[in-house]
Design a protein around this motif. Structure first.
Motif, PDB file in Angstrom:
ATOM      1  N   LYS A  45       0.825  -1.211   0.000  1.00 44.78           N
ATOM      2  CA  LYS A  45       0.000   0.000   0.000  1.00 44.78           C
ATOM      3  C   LYS A  45       0.861   1.263   0.000  1.00 44.78           C
ATOM      4  CE  LYS A  45      -4.519  -1.453   1.622  1.00 44.78           C
ATOM      5  NZ  LYS A  45      -4.442  -2.803   1.102  1.00 44.78           N
ATOM      6  N   GLU A  46       1.994   1.232   0.703  1.00 42.57           N
ATOM      7  CA  GLU A  46       2.908   2.376   0.650  1.00 42.57           C
ATOM      8  C   GLU A  46       3.415   2.576  -0.768  1.00 42.57           C
ATOM      9  OE1 GLU A  46       4.633   1.757   5.204  1.00 42.57           O
ATOM     10  OE2 GLU A  46       5.887   1.284   3.453  1.00 42.57           O
ATOM     11  N   TYR A  47       3.709   1.472  -1.454  1.00 35.62           N
ATOM     12  CA  TYR A  47       4.194   1.565  -2.840  1.00 35.62           C
ATOM     13  C   TYR A  47       3.128   2.198  -3.734  1.00 35.62           C
ATOM     14  CZ  TYR A  47       5.679   0.202  -7.510  1.00 35.62           C
ATOM     15  OH  TYR A  47       6.027   0.229  -8.837  1.00 35.62           O
ATOM     16  N   VAL A  48       1.886   1.746  -3.619  1.00 40.94           N
ATOM     17  CA  VAL A  48       0.814   2.270  -4.475  1.00 40.94           C
ATOM     18  C   VAL A  48       0.577   3.753  -4.193  1.00 40.94           C
ATOM     19  CG1 VAL A  48      -1.632   2.088  -5.049  1.00 40.94           C
ATOM     20  CG2 VAL A  48      -0.289   0.021  -4.734  1.00 40.94           C
ATOM     21  N   ILE A  49       0.622   4.138  -2.914  1.00 36.71           N
ATOM     22  CA  ILE A  49       0.453   5.557  -2.573  1.00 36.71           C
ATOM     23  C   ILE A  49       1.561   6.395  -3.204  1.00 36.71           C
ATOM     24  CG2 ILE A  49       0.585   7.232  -0.685  1.00 36.71           C
ATOM     25  CD1 ILE A  49      -0.840   5.222   1.085  1.00 36.71           C
ATOM     26  N   LYS A  80      -3.254   8.444   7.065  1.00 34.65           N
ATOM     27  CA  LYS A  80      -2.259   9.205   7.824  1.00 34.65           C
ATOM     28  C   LYS A  80      -1.113   8.308   8.274  1.00 34.65           C
ATOM     29  CE  LYS A  80      -5.526  12.635   9.639  1.00 34.65           C
ATOM     30  NZ  LYS A  80      -6.182  13.169  10.864  1.00 34.65           N
ATOM     31  N   THR A  81      -1.445   7.079   8.686  1.00 35.34           N
ATOM     32  CA  THR A  81      -0.411   6.144   9.134  1.00 35.34           C
ATOM     33  C   THR A  81       0.536   5.792   7.997  1.00 35.34           C
ATOM     34  OG1 THR A  81      -1.871   5.187  10.814  1.00 35.34           O
ATOM     35  CG2 THR A  81       0.007   3.854  10.113  1.00 35.34           C
ATOM     36  N   HIS A  82      -0.018   5.517   6.808  1.00 32.60           N
ATOM     37  CA  HIS A  82       0.831   5.176   5.653  1.00 32.60           C
ATOM     38  C   HIS A  82       1.703   6.363   5.245  1.00 32.60           C
ATOM     39  CE1 HIS A  82      -0.664   1.191   4.939  1.00 32.60           C
ATOM     40  NE2 HIS A  82      -1.910   1.601   4.816  1.00 32.60           N
ATOM     41  N   ILE A  83       1.151   7.566   5.282  1.00 30.97           N
ATOM     42  CA  ILE A  83       1.929   8.753   4.924  1.00 30.97           C
ATOM     43  C   ILE A  83       3.063   8.961   5.919  1.00 30.97           C
ATOM     44  CG2 ILE A  83       1.873  11.267   4.666  1.00 30.97           C
ATOM     45  CD1 ILE A  83       0.538   9.835   2.366  1.00 30.97           C
ATOM     46  N   THR A  84       2.760   8.798   7.219  1.00 35.52           N
ATOM     47  CA  THR A  84       3.788   8.921   8.252  1.00 35.52           C
ATOM     48  C   THR A  84       4.912   7.916   8.035  1.00 35.52           C
ATOM     49  OG1 THR A  84       2.187   9.729   9.877  1.00 35.52           O
ATOM     50  CG2 THR A  84       4.230   8.810  10.735  1.00 35.52           C
ATOM     51  N   PRO A  90      10.275  16.212   4.000  1.00 40.47           N
ATOM     52  CA  PRO A  90       9.294  15.115   4.024  1.00 40.47           C
ATOM     53  C   PRO A  90       8.772  14.749   2.637  1.00 40.47           C
ATOM     54  CG  PRO A  90       8.330  17.147   4.875  1.00 40.47           C
ATOM     55  CD  PRO A  90       9.808  17.380   4.746  1.00 40.47           C
ATOM     56  N   MET A  91       8.912  15.645   1.663  1.00 37.54           N
ATOM     57  CA  MET A  91       8.490  15.448   0.270  1.00 37.54           C
ATOM     58  C   MET A  91       6.974  15.372   0.123  1.00 37.54           C
ATOM     59  SD  MET A  91      11.462  13.079  -1.477  1.00 37.54           S
ATOM     60  CE  MET A  91      11.012  13.668  -3.122  1.00 37.54           C
ATOM     61  N   ILE A  92       6.324  14.538   0.907  1.00 35.76           N
ATOM     62  CA  ILE A  92       4.857  14.462   0.866  1.00 35.76           C
ATOM     63  C   ILE A  92       4.336  15.435   1.928  1.00 35.76           C
ATOM     64  CG2 ILE A  92       2.834  12.986   1.075  1.00 35.76           C
ATOM     65  CD1 ILE A  92       4.641  10.610   0.379  1.00 35.76           C
ATOM     66  N   HIS A  93       3.870  16.585   1.474  1.00 39.20           N
ATOM     67  CA  HIS A  93       3.460  17.656   2.383  1.00 39.20           C
ATOM     68  C   HIS A  93       1.948  17.638   2.605  1.00 39.20           C
ATOM     69  CE1 HIS A  93       7.347  19.887   2.393  1.00 39.20           C
ATOM     70  NE2 HIS A  93       7.503  19.211   1.259  1.00 39.20           N
TER      71      HIS A  93
END
Length: 222
Positions: A153-157, A191-195, A209-212
């Protein structure tokens, strides 16, 4: 991948769903052509496994309707009909491949991988943003040549962000991309995956962080 199975026989749909989810794909199931059209119209699918003999709306007609609507999903038709004429009919309707029943799960998985490779190569061989690089062909991610070990899921995001750089992506879009219709997941999961992604990027040497977070709207890769 996000996959839609349109199959009215539960003896086929059930093991397919179980096997594909075991491979970390997101899977929805429709039991007739009309329901398949409803799912396909409202979901952002990468692949549709489409039976030919369906109640309410047959697979050939559904395939034609999907292509007329300019759907970009790959379509793999599943059918017991094995004549050349039937195969030509399915391919002419817009299918990308044609698999005759009965088939093994191993053969289906190999066909899916082959379709995914061709699709990735046709779209873009490698996605890059600054020092971040993602290779869809090998599903590998690096930051300054340091490999990032991501969950599916992190990869797909991350792939979604790399395909939409500098665009604000809402949590609802990410939920639709990552979870089945019959699964309940909230914004806390996103939020957990983004963190976790930010943490892994920091561990690889990123000072940014790149993903803001865009407050009240979602996230943006910048």
């Amino acid at each position: 991948m996000k996959i839609l199975i349109v199959e009215d026989d539960p003896r086929i749909a059930s093991p397919l769903t179980k096997d594909l989810r075991h491979q970390h794909h997101v899977v929805d199931v429709a039991q007739d052509g009309v329901e398949g059209w409803a799912y396909a119209s409202s979901g952002d699918y990468d692949l549709i496994l489409l039976d030919v003999m369906l109640p309410k709306l047959d697979g050939i007609s559904l395939c034609q309707r999907l292509r007329q609507a300019h759907g970009s999903a790959l379509i793999l038709m599943l059918t017991a009909r094995d004549t050349t004429q039937d195969k030509v009919l399915g391919l002419d309707a817009g299918a990308d491949d044609y698999l005759v029943k009965p088939f093994t799960l191993e053969e289906l998985s190999a066909r899916i991988r082959a379709l995914a490779r061709r699709s990735r190569e046709a779209i873009q061989p490698c996605l890059e943003y600054g020092d971040l690089s993602l290779d869809p062909a090998t599903q590998s991610v690096t930051f300054r040549a340091t490999p990032l070990l991501l969950t599916p899921k992190e990869y797909v995001i991350l792939e979604y962000f790399l395909r939409h750089p500098r665009q604000v992506v809402s949590r609802s879009v990410l939920l639709d991309k990552l979870w089945d219709f019959d699964q309940s997941s909230g914004e806390g999961t996103i939020k957990t995956h983004i963190t976790n992604l930010r943490s892994k990027l920091k561990g690889a040497g990123s000072l940014d962080p790149m993903i803001h977070t865009v407050y009240g709207m979602g996230y943006r890769l910048e």
